[in-house]
Scaffold this active site. Structure first.
Site, mmCIF file in Angstrom:
data_model
loop_
_atom_site.group_PDB
_atom_site.id
_atom_site.type_symbol
_atom_site.label_atom_id
_atom_site.label_comp_id
_atom_site.label_asym_id
_atom_site.label_seq_id
_atom_site.Cartn_x
_atom_site.Cartn_y
_atom_site.Cartn_z
ATOM 1 N N ASN A 111 1.270 -1.064 -0.113
ATOM 2 C CA ASN A 111 -0.264 0.364 0.168
ATOM 3 C C ASN A 111 0.750 1.275 0.296
ATOM 4 O O ASN A 111 2.030 1.278 0.369
ATOM 5 C CB ASN A 111 -0.871 0.553 1.719
ATOM 6 C CG ASN A 111 -0.061 -0.113 2.551
ATOM 7 O OD1 ASN A 111 0.463 -1.166 2.536
ATOM 8 N ND2 ASN A 111 -0.576 0.612 3.431
ATOM 9 N N GLU A 171 0.441 5.323 0.861
ATOM 10 C CA GLU A 171 -0.215 5.676 1.415
ATOM 11 C C GLU A 171 -0.213 7.569 0.588
ATOM 12 O O GLU A 171 0.589 7.963 0.625
ATOM 13 C CB GLU A 171 -0.580 6.426 2.584
ATOM 14 C CG GLU A 171 -1.409 5.205 3.611
ATOM 15 C CD GLU A 171 -1.134 4.778 4.764
ATOM 16 O OE1 GLU A 171 -1.703 3.671 5.399
ATOM 17 O OE2 GLU A 171 -0.701 5.759 5.230
ATOM 18 N N CYS A 217 -4.662 1.005 -2.050
ATOM 19 C CA CYS A 217 -4.106 0.098 -1.542
ATOM 20 C C CYS A 217 -3.548 -1.196 -2.653
ATOM 21 O O CYS A 217 -3.287 -0.715 -3.747
ATOM 22 C CB CYS A 217 -5.129 -0.631 -1.244
ATOM 23 S SG CYS A 217 -6.978 -0.430 -0.454
ATOM 24 N N GLU A 277 -3.635 -3.903 -3.365
ATOM 25 C CA GLU A 277 -4.209 -5.206 -4.117
ATOM 26 C C GLU A 277 -4.635 -4.202 -5.657
ATOM 27 O O GLU A 277 -4.499 -4.994 -6.462
ATOM 28 C CB GLU A 277 -6.062 -5.548 -3.607
ATOM 29 C CG GLU A 277 -5.307 -6.647 -2.609
ATOM 30 C CD GLU A 277 -5.695 -5.554 -0.740
ATOM 31 O OE1 GLU A 277 -4.599 -4.250 -1.071
ATOM 32 O OE2 GLU A 277 -6.599 -5.821 -0.545
ATOM 33 N N CYS A 280 -10.479 -4.200 1.080
ATOM 34 C CA CYS A 280 -12.047 -3.464 1.466
ATOM 35 C C CYS A 280 -12.589 -3.129 0.236
ATOM 36 O O CYS A 280 -12.664 -4.097 -0.492
ATOM 37 C CB CYS A 280 -10.916 -1.826 1.407
ATOM 38 S SG CYS A 280 -10.374 -1.433 0.033
ATOM 39 N N CYS A 325 -11.049 -2.722 -3.394
ATOM 40 C CA CYS A 325 -10.312 -4.229 -3.482
ATOM 41 C C CYS A 325 -11.271 -4.849 -4.092
ATOM 42 O O CYS A 325 -10.688 -5.497 -5.313
ATOM 43 C CB CYS A 325 -9.377 -4.024 -2.609
ATOM 44 S SG CYS A 325 -7.648 -2.814 -2.358
#
Length: 159
Positions: free
Chosen positions: A61, A63, A72, A74, A111, A114
């Site tokens: 990830n 940020e 993210c 993924e 999430c 994702c």
């Protein structure tokens, strides 16, 4: 009123029940999670994907102080795979997470964004992706296709 029951099948395995490919994929996800850029959440996520051609790709990830701009692991990974290996189907995806400064792994699940990205990838290649999720207790969840995590998928703008 009509009730609809949705059932999902998810396997929980001990690490020694995983085959060597699954173990290697989780290991790659763990290694890349250490390179996450997560100064705001301090929650490092790593993901690794096995492509049909045998290639293994990984991401973590990334940020941003403007939270919606962060991405993210993924989604970065599946986007990269689709752009750089468009003719090789993703067949297995491993996901791990760890809080900064902790020795143990945290339980994590993709999430909503994702999950939808995984769904889109499955639709693109017309094949379910096996998802491996490392749990805090050291066991691994094996999910055969995103439908188990996203039963009411958004698949078609025309339906």
């Amino acid at each position: 009123m009509k009730k609809i029951n949705l059932n999902s099948e998810i396997e929980e395995l001990n690490p020694e029940e995983l085959d060597h490919i699954e173990q290697a994929l989780l290991s790659r996800a763990q290694t890349i999670s250490k390179l996450a850029y997560a100064p705001y959440s301090n929650f490092n996520v790593g993901a690794a994907v096995l492509l049909e051609n045998g290639e293994v790709l990984q991401s973590s990830n990334q940020e941003n102080v403007s939270y919606p701009v962060g991405t993210c692991a993924e989604r970065i990974l599946l986007g990269y795979a689709g752009a750089n290996y468009p003719n090789s189907t993703p067949v297995m995806l491993a996901i791990v997470a760890q809080r900064a400064g902790e020795e143990t792994w945290a339980s994590v699940s993709p999430c909503g964004m994702c999950r939808q990205a995984i769904n889109e990838t499955e639709n693109r290649y017309q094949r379910p992706i096996t998802i491996l999720i490392l749990c805090a207790n050291g066991n691994v969840l094996r999910v055969k296709g995103i439908s188990a995590l996203l039963p009411l998928k958004f698949d078609d703008l025309n339906s």
